[in-house]
Design an enzyme around this catalytic site. Structure first.
Site, mmCIF file in Angstrom:
data_model
loop_
_atom_site.group_PDB
_atom_site.id
_atom_site.type_symbol
_atom_site.label_atom_id
_atom_site.label_comp_id
_atom_site.label_asym_id
_atom_site.label_seq_id
_atom_site.Cartn_x
_atom_site.Cartn_y
_atom_site.Cartn_z
ATOM 1 N N CYS A 169 0.969 -1.329 0.043
ATOM 2 C CA CYS A 169 -0.057 0.172 0.133
ATOM 3 C C CYS A 169 1.029 1.138 0.013
ATOM 4 O O CYS A 169 0.790 2.082 -0.988
ATOM 5 C CB CYS A 169 -0.829 -0.035 1.353
ATOM 6 S SG CYS A 169 -2.165 -1.193 1.127
ATOM 7 N N ARG B 108 5.354 -8.969 1.382
ATOM 8 C CA ARG B 108 5.276 -8.450 0.137
ATOM 9 C C ARG B 108 6.083 -6.965 0.117
ATOM 10 O O ARG B 108 5.820 -6.017 0.906
ATOM 11 C CB ARG B 108 3.944 -8.062 -0.311
ATOM 12 C CG ARG B 108 2.981 -9.184 -0.585
ATOM 13 C CD ARG B 108 1.553 -9.145 -0.884
ATOM 14 N NE ARG B 108 1.063 -8.728 0.189
ATOM 15 C CZ ARG B 108 -0.505 -8.471 0.162
ATOM 16 N NH1 ARG B 108 -1.074 -8.331 -1.012
ATOM 17 N NH2 ARG B 108 -0.936 -8.250 1.246
#
Length: 226
Positions: free
Chosen positions: A61, A132
């Site tokens: 994000c 990630r």
């Protein structure tokens, strides 16, 4: 839908820029030989200070959404200076940290090539298994090029997934009967923030350096706080 997506993008971009600002503070205060975490603790006594900390910005994000925004901005003819500046500072963070670590090892004349290094944490944020876009991998890769023998410990992540992703030595727990010349606290998992001085010393060689990137190593061990 446009408003909802835009709100999500700017929320993540705002956090990215706030972290970048504190990362830049840490670079400045490092040159001034002032402890960044002491500065932040003092600043937090002001009721309206925003308590962000320096760190490696990964994940799916904060490190990604700003690029969606800047791409669209450029598409309509606007150059987003602040957003891109923040991204550059955060993208360069692993390289800056690695340079500080290598410089300190050189300064103290601790033999680099083959020296055993332990990195505490691999996920992109504390108390989370998500790897990630983790920038700890970048830090590891840069340090490994200097010939350091690096082991990573992270009790939260899927070890097989991490090994496949990163091709590195990674463990769920601290290795028994193994000592390290360098320990780097990279992620503030609660298992790490609760470690005592004696527990950490049990993993250290007689001559050692500690690097604290998250303000979790006891001060009596004289960590270098970055």
């Amino acid at each position: 839908i446009k408003v909802a997506e835009s709100a999500k993008v700017i929320e993540n971009t705002q956090r990215d820029i706030n972290i970048a600002l504190v990362n830049e503070f840490s670079i400045i205060f490092r040159k001034l030989e002032i402890d960044i975490f002491d500065v932040l603790d003092a600043a937090k006594t002001k009721w309206n200070f925003l308590p962000f900390s320096p760190g490696l910005v990964g994940g799916h994000c904060i490190g990604v959404d700003p690029y969606y925004l800047t791409f669209k901005a450029k598409e309509i003819g606007y150059e987003p200076a602040i957003v891109l500046a923040g991204r550059k500072i955060n993208d360069d963070r692993a390289e800056w940290l690695a340079s500080q670590i290598i410089n300190e090892i050189d300064k103290r004349k601790i033999y680099k090539k083959g020296s055993k290094v332990l990195i505490m944490g691999f996920s992109f944020k504390p108390n989370c298994p998500d790897i990630r876009n983790t920038k700890v991998k970048d830090l590891n890769d840069i340090l490994a090029k200097h010939g350091l023998d690096i082991t990573i410990v992270d009790p939260w992540i899927n070890i097989e997934e991490a090994k496949s992703f990163a091709k590195i030595k990674i463990l769920s727990n601290f290795p028994k009967n193994k000592k390290f010349k360098v320990i780097i606290a990279a992620v503030n998992h609660h298992q790490f923030s609760g470690l005592t001085s004696s527990e950490l010393q049990s993993y250290l060689e007689e001559e050692y350096i500690l690097f604290d990137l998250k303000d979790i190593i006891p001060r009596d061990l004289n960590p270098i706080r970055l």
